[in-house]
Motif scaffolding. Structure first.
Motif, PDB file in Angstrom:
ATOM      1  N   SER A   1       0.836  -1.194   0.000  1.00  0.00           N
ATOM      2  CA  SER A   1       0.000   0.000   0.000  1.00  0.00           C
ATOM      3  C   SER A   1       0.876   1.251   0.000  1.00  0.00           C
ATOM      4  CB  SER A   1      -0.901   0.002   1.243  1.00  0.00           C
ATOM      5  OG  SER A   1      -0.170   0.422   2.376  1.00  0.00           O
ATOM      6  N   PRO A   2       0.288   2.439  -0.228  1.00  0.00           N
ATOM      7  CA  PRO A   2       1.078   3.677  -0.142  1.00  0.00           C
ATOM      8  C   PRO A   2       1.735   3.870   1.217  1.00  0.00           C
ATOM      9  CG  PRO A   2      -1.005   4.091  -1.250  1.00  0.00           C
ATOM     10  CD  PRO A   2      -1.073   2.685  -0.725  1.00  0.00           C
ATOM     11  N   MET A   3       1.198   3.197   2.237  1.00  0.00           N
ATOM     12  CA  MET A   3       1.786   3.298   3.580  1.00  0.00           C
ATOM     13  C   MET A   3       2.642   2.088   3.910  1.00  0.00           C
ATOM     14  SD  MET A   3       1.029   6.124   5.085  1.00  0.00           S
ATOM     15  CE  MET A   3       1.279   5.718   6.805  1.00  0.00           C
ATOM     16  N   GLY A   4       2.901   1.235   2.905  1.00  0.00           N
ATOM     17  CA  GLY A   4       3.644   0.012   3.172  1.00  0.00           C
ATOM     18  C   GLY A   4       2.694  -1.107   3.568  1.00  0.00           C
ATOM     19  N   TYR A   5       3.182  -2.015   4.390  1.00  0.00           N
ATOM     20  CA  TYR A   5       2.387  -3.168   4.812  1.00  0.00           C
ATOM     21  C   TYR A   5       1.256  -2.718   5.723  1.00  0.00           C
ATOM     22  CZ  TYR A   5       1.297  -7.747   6.856  1.00  0.00           C
ATOM     23  OH  TYR A   5       0.664  -8.892   7.284  1.00  0.00           O
ATOM     24  N   LEU A   6       0.013  -3.118   5.385  1.00  0.00           N
ATOM     25  CA  LEU A   6      -1.141  -2.728   6.191  1.00  0.00           C
ATOM     26  C   LEU A   6      -2.050  -3.923   6.435  1.00  0.00           C
ATOM     27  CD1 LEU A   6      -2.425   0.701   4.785  1.00  0.00           C
ATOM     28  CD2 LEU A   6      -1.341   0.282   6.980  1.00  0.00           C
ATOM     29  N   GLU A   7      -2.564  -4.023   7.645  1.00  0.00           N
ATOM     30  CA  GLU A   7      -3.628  -4.960   7.997  1.00  0.00           C
ATOM     31  C   GLU A   7      -4.794  -4.141   8.525  1.00  0.00           C
ATOM     32  OE1 GLU A   7      -2.687  -8.172  10.588  1.00  0.00           O
ATOM     33  OE2 GLU A   7      -0.840  -8.732   9.527  1.00  0.00           O
ATOM     34  N   VAL A   8      -5.953  -4.258   7.884  1.00  0.00           N
ATOM     35  CA  VAL A   8      -7.103  -3.457   8.302  1.00  0.00           C
ATOM     36  C   VAL A   8      -8.361  -4.318   8.309  1.00  0.00           C
ATOM     37  CG1 VAL A   8      -6.091  -1.343   7.354  1.00  0.00           C
ATOM     38  CG2 VAL A   8      -7.667  -2.685   5.965  1.00  0.00           C
ATOM     39  N   GLY A   9      -9.367  -3.836   9.033  1.00  0.00           N
ATOM     40  CA  GLY A   9     -10.663  -4.495   9.045  1.00  0.00           C
ATOM     41  C   GLY A   9     -11.444  -4.172   7.787  1.00  0.00           C
ATOM     42  N   HIS A  10     -12.586  -4.849   7.602  1.00  0.00           N
ATOM     43  CA  HIS A  10     -13.310  -4.709   6.346  1.00  0.00           C
ATOM     44  C   HIS A  10     -13.831  -3.295   6.115  1.00  0.00           C
ATOM     45  CE1 HIS A  10     -16.776  -5.088   9.009  1.00  0.00           C
ATOM     46  NE2 HIS A  10     -17.546  -4.747   8.017  1.00  0.00           N
ATOM     47  N   LEU A  11     -14.204  -2.575   7.169  1.00  0.00           N
ATOM     48  CA  LEU A  11     -14.707  -1.217   7.004  1.00  0.00           C
ATOM     49  C   LEU A  11     -13.620  -0.265   6.514  1.00  0.00           C
ATOM     50  CD1 LEU A  11     -17.015  -0.861  10.140  1.00  0.00           C
ATOM     51  CD2 LEU A  11     -17.692  -1.272   7.767  1.00  0.00           C
ATOM     52  N   ASP A  12     -12.397  -0.465   6.970  1.00  0.00           N
ATOM     53  CA  ASP A  12     -11.302   0.398   6.578  1.00  0.00           C
ATOM     54  C   ASP A  12     -10.891   0.199   5.124  1.00  0.00           C
ATOM     55  OD1 ASP A  12     -10.886   1.868   8.940  1.00  0.00           O
ATOM     56  OD2 ASP A  12      -9.881   0.163   9.861  1.00  0.00           O
ATOM     57  N   VAL A  13     -11.119  -0.993   4.581  1.00  0.00           N
ATOM     58  CA  VAL A  13     -10.787  -1.225   3.180  1.00  0.00           C
ATOM     59  C   VAL A  13     -11.562  -0.263   2.297  1.00  0.00           C
ATOM     60  CG1 VAL A  13     -10.969  -2.869   1.272  1.00  0.00           C
ATOM     61  CG2 VAL A  13     -10.168  -3.644   3.496  1.00  0.00           C
ATOM     62  N   ASP A  14     -12.861  -0.176   2.534  1.00  0.00           N
ATOM     63  CA  ASP A  14     -13.696   0.708   1.728  1.00  0.00           C
ATOM     64  C   ASP A  14     -13.276   2.164   1.909  1.00  0.00           C
ATOM     65  OD1 ASP A  14     -15.952   0.795  -0.102  1.00  0.00           O
ATOM     66  OD2 ASP A  14     -16.977   1.909   1.477  1.00  0.00           O
ATOM     67  N   ARG A  15     -12.905   2.539   3.128  1.00  0.00           N
ATOM     68  CA  ARG A  15     -12.510   3.927   3.394  1.00  0.00           C
ATOM     69  C   ARG A  15     -11.212   4.277   2.680  1.00  0.00           C
ATOM     70  NH1 ARG A  15      -9.890   6.448   7.787  1.00  0.00           N
ATOM     71  NH2 ARG A  15      -9.745   4.484   8.927  1.00  0.00           N
ATOM     72  N   ILE A  16     -10.258   3.346   2.688  1.00  0.00           N
ATOM     73  CA  ILE A  16      -8.986   3.579   2.015  1.00  0.00           C
ATOM     74  C   ILE A  16      -9.202   3.678   0.504  1.00  0.00           C
ATOM     75  CG2 ILE A  16      -6.753   2.556   1.470  1.00  0.00           C
ATOM     76  CD1 ILE A  16      -6.737   1.383   4.291  1.00  0.00           C
ATOM     77  N   CYS A  17     -10.046   2.808  -0.033  1.00  0.00           N
ATOM     78  CA  CYS A  17     -10.333   2.858  -1.465  1.00  0.00           C
ATOM     79  C   CYS A  17     -10.978   4.189  -1.852  1.00  0.00           C
ATOM     80  CB  CYS A  17     -11.244   1.698  -1.857  1.00  0.00           C
ATOM     81  SG  CYS A  17     -10.433   0.083  -1.786  1.00  0.00           S
ATOM     82  N   GLN A  18     -11.824   4.710  -0.980  1.00  0.00           N
ATOM     83  CA  GLN A  18     -12.464   6.003  -1.253  1.00  0.00           C
ATOM     84  C   GLN A  18     -11.429   7.114  -1.263  1.00  0.00           C
ATOM     85  OE1 GLN A  18     -15.820   6.363  -2.044  1.00  0.00           O
ATOM     86  NE2 GLN A  18     -15.003   8.343  -2.714  1.00  0.00           N
ATOM     87  N   LYS A  19     -10.452   7.042  -0.367  1.00  0.00           N
ATOM     88  CA  LYS A  19      -9.385   8.038  -0.343  1.00  0.00           C
ATOM     89  C   LYS A  19      -8.571   7.985  -1.642  1.00  0.00           C
ATOM     90  CE  LYS A  19      -6.936   8.615   3.412  1.00  0.00           C
ATOM     91  NZ  LYS A  19      -7.215  10.014   3.764  1.00  0.00           N
TER      92      LYS A  19
END
Length: 254
Positions: free
Chosen positions: A223-241
């Motif tokens: 990812s742009p921030m390197g290695y990331l582990e996130v919950g399902h809600l954060d995936v959609d938020r990151i994609c929106q960004k």
């Protein structure tokens, strides 16, 4: 203290309790190499004897994620490559060694701390392969291996990790329909090969995930921030960004 000589004199209940305290969660990488037809659907209706042999390329592909950081791991990989049974119906390889407690004594082995799990078709083969697992706490990392190879033990798994691209038609159109077979899985970790962007679609959350949404973890290794582990809600938020062109500034963005 290197050893505790009076240990065998302790009451059986106490000894067993001590053995149980030695068990810790592990991430166990299992790689399935199976001589399959070009079309994975043929796995469902053809016999393994009709499939092609396992060539060295497929062996190396399956072994690509197996660690080689220690001497024992490098030795195990070399042995697997040199003694490869080319015409075995299918074989599973494991990156971890046998849990140390199982080397200690028969009492520890017989207490049921770990189970012998095998996915080999030919269970009478002299080179019958199995892996020691604690199905309650071990995280089973299947990498890119097909889910249908694990159907025989699907109902026993509690923690599952897999590597998939949601843009891959085989996964998104067919294989994801096997998820309900893993009915007792409590946690699922998905390494998103195509990045979070490929997993931000609402369709992903309409998949029949066997575990609660809050127990889904998506991993983006680049990812742009390197290695990331996130919950399902954060995936959609990151994609929106990403869609809005917003910069990734700090960890707090996630």
């Amino acid at each position: 203290m290197p050893s505790f000589h009076p240990f065998p004199k302790l009451p059986l209940e106490l000894r067993l309790a001590i053995w149980e305290m030695t068990v810790e969660p592990r991430e166990v990488e299992v790689r399935i190499v199976k001589p399959t037809p070009e079309d994975p659907l043929e796995v469902q209706w053809s016999h393994p004897s009709q499939w092609h042999y396992i060539d060295s390329r497929r062996c190396n592909e399956a072994m690509s994620d197996v660690p080689t950081s220690t001497r024992a791991e490098r030795k195990a990989r070399r042995k697997a490559e040199q003694d490869w049974p080319r015409y075995r119906p299918y074989v599973h390889m494991v990156s971890s060694t046998i849990p140390g407690v199982l080397h200690s004594c028969r009492e520890a082995r017989n207490h049921g701390l770990y189970q012998q799990i095998s996915l080999d078709v030919d269970k009478k083969h002299e080179d019958h392969r199995y892996v020691w697992l604690n199905l309650e706490i071990d995280l089973i990392n299947i990498g890119t291996s097909f889910l249908n190879y694990f159907i025989p033990i699907a109902s026993f798994l509690k923690r599952l990790k897999l590597r998939r691209a949601n843009t891959d038609e085989w996964w998104s159109e067919y294989e994801k329909d096997l998820l309900p077979s893993f009915k007792n899985v409590e946690n699922i970790y998905v390494v998103c090969v195509d990045g979070f962007w490929g997993w931000g679609d609402d369709d992903v959350f309409n998949y029949e995930w066997p575990c609660p949404y809050e127990n889904l973890v998506f991993i983006d290794e680049h990812s742009p921030m390197g290695y990331l582990e996130v919950g399902h809600l954060d995936v959609d938020r990151i994609c929106q960004k990403i869609a809005d062109g917003e910069p990734f500034a700090h960890d707090k963005d996630f």
